[in-house]
Design a protein around this motif. Structure first.
Motif, PDB file in Angstrom:
ATOM      1  N   THR A 230       3.426 -10.951   4.918  1.00 37.24           N
ATOM      2  CA  THR A 230       3.164  -9.896   5.277  1.00 37.24           C
ATOM      3  C   THR A 230       4.207  -9.115   6.161  1.00 37.24           C
ATOM      4  OG1 THR A 230       0.604 -10.716   4.950  1.00 37.24           O
ATOM      5  CG2 THR A 230       1.335  -8.305   5.306  1.00 37.24           C
ATOM      6  N   LEU A 231       4.408 -10.520   7.082  1.00 34.56           N
ATOM      7  CA  LEU A 231       5.478  -9.408   8.200  1.00 34.56           C
ATOM      8  C   LEU A 231       6.902  -9.780   7.465  1.00 34.56           C
ATOM      9  CD1 LEU A 231       4.794  -8.561  11.121  1.00 34.56           C
ATOM     10  CD2 LEU A 231       2.891  -9.345   9.984  1.00 34.56           C
ATOM     11  N   SER A 232       7.253 -10.336   6.877  1.00 34.72           N
ATOM     12  CA  SER A 232       8.148 -10.832   5.919  1.00 34.72           C
ATOM     13  C   SER A 232       8.003  -9.378   5.093  1.00 34.72           C
ATOM     14  CB  SER A 232       8.288 -11.594   5.486  1.00 34.72           C
ATOM     15  OG  SER A 232       9.555 -11.676   4.985  1.00 34.72           O
ATOM     16  N   ALA A 233       7.202  -8.708   4.558  1.00 36.73           N
ATOM     17  CA  ALA A 233       6.926  -8.340   3.289  1.00 36.73           C
ATOM     18  C   ALA A 233       7.200  -6.913   4.568  1.00 36.73           C
ATOM     19  CB  ALA A 233       6.214  -8.465   2.182  1.00 36.73           C
ATOM     20  N   LEU A 234       6.527  -6.352   5.379  1.00 38.39           N
ATOM     21  CA  LEU A 234       6.084  -5.112   5.680  1.00 38.39           C
ATOM     22  C   LEU A 234       7.883  -4.880   6.133  1.00 38.39           C
ATOM     23  CD1 LEU A 234       3.355  -5.572   7.590  1.00 38.39           C
ATOM     24  CD2 LEU A 234       3.616  -3.861   6.195  1.00 38.39           C
ATOM     25  N   ALA A 235       8.509  -6.334   6.987  1.00 34.50           N
ATOM     26  CA  ALA A 235      10.291  -5.789   7.170  1.00 34.50           C
ATOM     27  C   ALA A 235      10.183  -4.619   8.144  1.00 34.50           C
ATOM     28  CB  ALA A 235      10.682  -5.580   6.110  1.00 34.50           C
ATOM     29  N   PRO A 236       9.707  -4.432   9.457  1.00 33.38           N
ATOM     30  CA  PRO A 236      10.007  -4.044  10.170  1.00 33.38           C
ATOM     31  C   PRO A 236      11.222  -3.543  10.925  1.00 33.38           C
ATOM     32  CG  PRO A 236       8.742  -5.899  11.230  1.00 33.38           C
ATOM     33  CD  PRO A 236       8.961  -6.049  10.087  1.00 33.38           C
ATOM     34  N   HIS A 237      11.357  -2.679  10.979  1.00 33.19           N
ATOM     35  CA  HIS A 237      13.019  -1.459  11.240  1.00 33.19           C
ATOM     36  C   HIS A 237      12.638  -0.602  13.081  1.00 33.19           C
ATOM     37  CE1 HIS A 237      13.705  -2.562   6.747  1.00 33.19           C
ATOM     38  NE2 HIS A 237      14.687  -2.198   7.131  1.00 33.19           N
ATOM     39  N   PRO A 238      13.199  -1.573  13.648  1.00 32.89           N
ATOM     40  CA  PRO A 238      13.917  -0.273  15.148  1.00 32.89           C
ATOM     41  C   PRO A 238      13.192   0.662  14.853  1.00 32.89           C
ATOM     42  CG  PRO A 238      15.787  -2.157  14.764  1.00 32.89           C
ATOM     43  CD  PRO A 238      14.952  -1.408  13.534  1.00 32.89           C
ATOM     44  N   GLY A 239      12.141   1.443  15.889  1.00 33.81           N
ATOM     45  CA  GLY A 239      12.030   3.053  15.833  1.00 33.81           C
ATOM     46  C   GLY A 239      10.788   3.188  14.684  1.00 33.81           C
ATOM     47  N   GLU A 240      10.355   1.995  13.594  1.00 35.54           N
ATOM     48  CA  GLU A 240       9.271   2.349  12.589  1.00 35.54           C
ATOM     49  C   GLU A 240       7.979   2.668  13.266  1.00 35.54           C
ATOM     50  OE1 GLU A 240      11.262   2.074   8.668  1.00 35.54           O
ATOM     51  OE2 GLU A 240      10.221   0.388   9.515  1.00 35.54           O
ATOM     52  N   GLN A 241       7.096   3.263  12.677  1.00 39.26           N
ATOM     53  CA  GLN A 241       5.875   3.796  13.192  1.00 39.26           C
ATOM     54  C   GLN A 241       5.337   2.886  11.545  1.00 39.26           C
ATOM     55  OE1 GLN A 241       1.582   4.463  13.805  1.00 39.26           O
ATOM     56  NE2 GLN A 241       3.295   5.281  15.452  1.00 39.26           N
ATOM     57  N   LEU A 242       3.866   1.756  11.601  1.00 38.73           N
ATOM     58  CA  LEU A 242       2.999   1.464  11.261  1.00 38.73           C
ATOM     59  C   LEU A 242       1.296   2.346  11.016  1.00 38.73           C
ATOM     60  CD1 LEU A 242       2.405  -1.386   8.975  1.00 38.73           C
ATOM     61  CD2 LEU A 242       1.934  -2.357  11.290  1.00 38.73           C
ATOM     62  N   TRP A 243       1.205   2.264   9.811  1.00 34.15           N
ATOM     63  CA  TRP A 243      -0.692   2.030  10.182  1.00 34.15           C
ATOM     64  C   TRP A 243      -0.912   0.745   9.323  1.00 34.15           C
ATOM     65  CZ3 TRP A 243      -1.168   7.137   6.315  1.00 34.15           C
ATOM     66  CH2 TRP A 243      -1.524   8.437   7.319  1.00 34.15           C
ATOM     67  N   ARG A 327       0.290  11.682  -0.472  1.00 33.49           N
ATOM     68  CA  ARG A 327       0.347  11.694   1.580  1.00 33.49           C
ATOM     69  C   ARG A 327       1.052  11.710   1.961  1.00 33.49           C
ATOM     70  NH1 ARG A 327      -4.053  12.420   5.424  1.00 33.49           N
ATOM     71  NH2 ARG A 327      -5.352  11.811   4.105  1.00 33.49           N
ATOM     72  N   LEU A 328       2.022  10.272   1.634  1.00 33.10           N
ATOM     73  CA  LEU A 328       3.215   9.424   1.776  1.00 33.10           C
ATOM     74  C   LEU A 328       4.308  10.374   1.159  1.00 33.10           C
ATOM     75  CD1 LEU A 328       1.893   5.892   2.245  1.00 33.10           C
ATOM     76  CD2 LEU A 328       1.789   7.771   4.173  1.00 33.10           C
ATOM     77  N   THR A 329       4.993  10.184   2.038  1.00 33.25           N
ATOM     78  CA  THR A 329       6.667  11.361   1.807  1.00 33.25           C
ATOM     79  C   THR A 329       7.265   9.860   1.333  1.00 33.25           C
ATOM     80  OG1 THR A 329       7.586  10.528   3.737  1.00 33.25           O
ATOM     81  CG2 THR A 329       6.541  12.385   3.221  1.00 33.25           C
ATOM     82  N   PRO A 330       8.573  10.152   0.308  1.00 34.16           N
ATOM     83  CA  PRO A 330       9.556   8.994  -0.697  1.00 34.16           C
ATOM     84  C   PRO A 330      10.318   8.340   0.932  1.00 34.16           C
ATOM     85  CG  PRO A 330       9.422  11.449  -1.262  1.00 34.16           C
ATOM     86  CD  PRO A 330       8.173  11.438  -0.474  1.00 34.16           C
ATOM     87  N   GLY A 331      10.085   7.208   0.168  1.00 35.50           N
ATOM     88  CA  GLY A 331      10.469   5.972   1.088  1.00 35.50           C
ATOM     89  C   GLY A 331       9.622   4.789   1.751  1.00 35.50           C
ATOM     90  N   VAL A 332       8.521   5.397   2.252  1.00 38.40           N
ATOM     91  CA  VAL A 332       7.498   4.669   2.932  1.00 38.40           C
ATOM     92  C   VAL A 332       7.775   3.380   2.543  1.00 38.40           C
ATOM     93  CG1 VAL A 332       4.656   4.586   3.980  1.00 38.40           C
ATOM     94  CG2 VAL A 332       6.289   6.759   4.318  1.00 38.40           C
ATOM     95  N   ARG A 333       6.756   2.582   3.111  1.00 39.44           N
ATOM     96  CA  ARG A 333       6.817   1.120   2.257  1.00 39.44           C
ATOM     97  C   ARG A 333       5.368   1.034   2.537  1.00 39.44           C
ATOM     98  NH1 ARG A 333      10.442  -0.129   5.529  1.00 39.44           N
ATOM     99  NH2 ARG A 333       9.751  -1.151   7.291  1.00 39.44           N
ATOM    100  N   ILE A 334       4.575   0.508   0.923  1.00 40.35           N
ATOM    101  CA  ILE A 334       2.925   0.047   0.824  1.00 40.35           C
ATOM    102  C   ILE A 334       3.130  -1.309   0.898  1.00 40.35           C
ATOM    103  CG2 ILE A 334       1.117   0.429   0.053  1.00 40.35           C
ATOM    104  CD1 ILE A 334       2.517   3.103  -0.920  1.00 40.35           C
ATOM    105  N   VAL A 335       2.320  -1.959   1.722  1.00 40.42           N
ATOM    106  CA  VAL A 335       2.359  -3.583   1.586  1.00 40.42           C
ATOM    107  C   VAL A 335       0.505  -3.936   1.699  1.00 40.42           C
ATOM    108  CG1 VAL A 335       2.438  -5.629   2.341  1.00 40.42           C
ATOM    109  CG2 VAL A 335       4.429  -4.448   2.849  1.00 40.42           C
ATOM    110  N   ALA A 336      -0.053  -3.977   0.250  1.00 46.45           N
ATOM    111  CA  ALA A 336      -1.054  -3.933   0.137  1.00 46.45           C
ATOM    112  C   ALA A 336      -1.920  -5.809  -0.117  1.00 46.45           C
ATOM    113  CB  ALA A 336      -2.032  -3.478  -0.784  1.00 46.45           C
ATOM    114  N   ASN A 337      -2.972  -6.301   0.434  1.00 48.86           N
ATOM    115  CA  ASN A 337      -3.266  -7.498  -0.106  1.00 48.86           C
ATOM    116  C   ASN A 337      -4.815  -7.342  -0.385  1.00 48.86           C
ATOM    117  OD1 ASN A 337      -1.031  -8.780   1.429  1.00 48.86           O
ATOM    118  ND2 ASN A 337      -1.574  -9.617   3.076  1.00 48.86           N
ATOM    119  N   ALA A 338      -4.749  -8.404  -1.762  1.00 52.05           N
ATOM    120  CA  ALA A 338      -5.914  -8.418  -2.203  1.00 52.05           C
ATOM    121  C   ALA A 338      -6.824  -9.701  -2.518  1.00 52.05           C
ATOM    122  CB  ALA A 338      -5.900  -7.684  -3.759  1.00 52.05           C
TER     123      ALA A 338
END
Length: 388
Positions: A230-243, A327-338
Motif C-alpha cells: 500500500t505504501l508503494s502504491a501511495l508513492a509518497p513524494h517529498p512535501g506531500e499531504q496524506l489523508w 471534493r478533490l482536485t485533479p492530480g490527487v492520488r487515491i488508493v483504496a483497499n477492499a
C-alpha cells in the motif's frame, strides 16, 4: 556569538554590536557582553513571545544574540519568516553540531542531528539501531537524564552518551557515560549529547512494512505485507499531504511520515478508542506531527487542508467515493483497499468508470497442519489506485 562572549568575533559581528541601539538575547548571552552602551532586552520564554517585542523595534539598529549558526536548529529561520529580506542580516558562527562533531571526530554527513529542545524524545525512535550515531540538542541537564532513562526503556541502555556543555567557550565540559550508568548531577545548559547506540532494543526497519508488533492495535490494522504494498502504491513524494481515512491503528500514516521529514498526514478515525490509539502510536514512534481527527468521513473532511494523496482503509462506501471525487482536485492520488465482496464490487465499478489499476492480493502463511505444515490463506484484498 559563541559561549565565550564577543571577544574573538569576526570584525563584522563586532561592528554590529558596537553600532547597535538594542541588543536582545537570552540572559546568559547578555551576561557575556561588556558595556556597549546599547539597551539590553532579555528574550522571553517561550521563544515566540519575543517576536512581538522584536516587531516593536522595527526601524532601529537591533542585534539579536544566538549561539552558533542561527539557521541550524536555531532562531534564524523563525525570525527570517517574520521580516522582509532587506530588514535583517545574519552573521553565523559554527553550529553546536559542528563543534560537537569536531570534539568527537564524527563525520556530520552521516550523523543524525536533531534539535529536541521542545520536541519529544520519541523522534529518535525510528533511528535507534546498534552502531547508529546522533547529535542531540536538549533543553537542560534534566532532559539529559530523561534521554538516558528513555533509551534504557527502549532497550538501548548500553548506548554511550557524550554530554557536552557550553561548547566553544571557557565553560566547555565534555563527559562520557552509558545511558544506564549516567549519574552526573551538575549538567548545565546549553548542552548537546552525542549518542552512540548500543543494546538489544528492537530496531525499526528502514523500508516500508514495519512489524505489526511495533503498533498497538485491536486487530484493525493493515498487516505488514499489505502495508508495504500500500505504501508503494501511495508513492509518497517529498512535501506531500496524506489523508488516511479509517486510520485503525495509524500504521499507514505513521509509515508514510517516516518516508521523509517534509511529509505531513492526517488520520481520520470514527472510533474514539482507535483514534486515541493512533495518537499514542504516533507519539511513541516519532510521528508526533501526525494530525488525528476523530470523526466519520466524509463529514470529518470539511476543514482539512487539501491532500495530495488519499488512502481509504476503512469506511469505504459509494457516498465516500462520490464525495471525494467531487471534493478533490485533479492530480490527487487515491488508493483504496477492499476486503468484503460488497466493497470489492464497488471498487470494480469505480475502476470501470474512472480508470486506474486494480490489484488483487492473495497471501498465505505456512501454519502447522497435524504433524506437518500447510498454507493458510488470508482474506484476499482488492486494491484500487487511481489519479483523480
Amino acid at each position: 556569538m559563541g559561549e565565550d562572549g564577543p571577544d574573538g568575533l569576526p570584525p563584522a559581528s563586532r561592528a554590529a554590536l558596537d553600532a547597535a541601539e538594542i541588543v536582545m538575547g537570552p540572559p546568559r548571552h547578555l551576561a557575556l557582553l561588556p558595556d556597549l552602551g546599547a539597551e539590553r532586552v532579555e528574550w522571553p520564554a517561550p521563544f515566540a513571545d519575543g517576536l512581538p517585542l522584536l516587531h516593536g523595534m522595527r526601524g532601529r539598529r537591533v542585534v539579536v544574540l544566538a549561539s552558533g549558526d542561527p539557521f541550524w536548529f536555531g532562531a534564524g529561520s523563525v525570525i527570517a519568516r517574520e521580516f522582509d529580506p532587506g530588514e535583517w542580516r545574519a552573521l553565523p558562527g559554527p553550529s553546536t553540531f559542528s563543534l560537537a562533531a569536531a570534539r568527537l571526530g564524527w563525520p556530520l554527513e552521516v550523523t543524525l542531528c536533531l534539535g529536541l529542545h521542545a520536541a519529544p524524545l520519541a523522534r529518535l525512535r525510528p533511528h535507534l539501531a546498534r552502531g547508529a550515531r546522533a547529535l542531540v540538542l536538549v533543553r537542560d541537564g534534566a532532559a539529559v537524564h530523561d534521554l538516558a532513562r528513555w533509551l534504557c526503556g527502549q532497550g538501548f541502555g548500553a548506548s554511550t552518551l557524550w554530554v557536552m556543555q557550553a561548547l566553544g567557550g571557557p565553560r566547555e565540559h565534555v563527559r562520557r557515560a552509558t545511558a544506564d550508568t549516567l549519574d552526573f548531577d551538575d549538567i548545565a545548559h546549553p548542552v548537546c549529547v552525542g549518542l552512540d547506540c548500543a543494546g538489544n532494543g528492537a530496531t525499526i526497519p528502514a523500508a516500508s512494512g514495519w512489524p505489526d508488533e511495533v503498533f498497538a492495535h485491536d486487530g484493525q490494522i493493515t498487516k505488514r505485507p499489505v502495508r508495504a504494498l500500500t505504501l508503494s502504491a501511495l508513492a509518497p513524494h517529498p512535501g506531500e499531504q496524506l489523508w488516511d481515512i479509517g486510520g485503525g491503528s495509524g500504521s499507514i500514516a505513521i509509515e508514510w511520515l517516516a518516508c521523509h521529514p517534509s511529509l505531513s498526514a492526517t488520520s481520520i478515525e470514527a472510533d474514539p478508542d482507535r483514534a486515541a490509539r493512533i495518537r499514542a502510536n504516533a507519539d511513541a514512534l516519532g510521528a508526533d506531527r501526525l494530525r488525528v481527527v476523530q470523526g466519520c468521513a466524509p463529514d470529518a473532511l470539511a476543514d482539512l487542508a487539501p491532500p495530495d494523496t488519499v488512502f481509504i482503509g476503512g469506511g469505504l462506501s459509494q457516498a465516500l467515493l462520490t464525495d471525494l471525487w467531487a471534493r478533490l482536485t485533479p492530480g490527487v492520488r487515491i488508493v483504496a483497499n477492499a476486503v468484503t465482496l460488497e466493497s470489492e464490487a464497488l471498487l470494480t465499478t469505480w475502476q470501470a468508470d474512472h480508470g486506474g489499476d486494480l490489484l488483487r492480493l492473495e497471501l498465505s502463511h505456512a501454519q502447522p497442519l497435524g504433524g506437518k505444515r500447510g498454507w493458510r490463506a488470508a482474506y484476499p484484498i482488492v486494491q484500487w489506485s487511481v489519479t483523480r
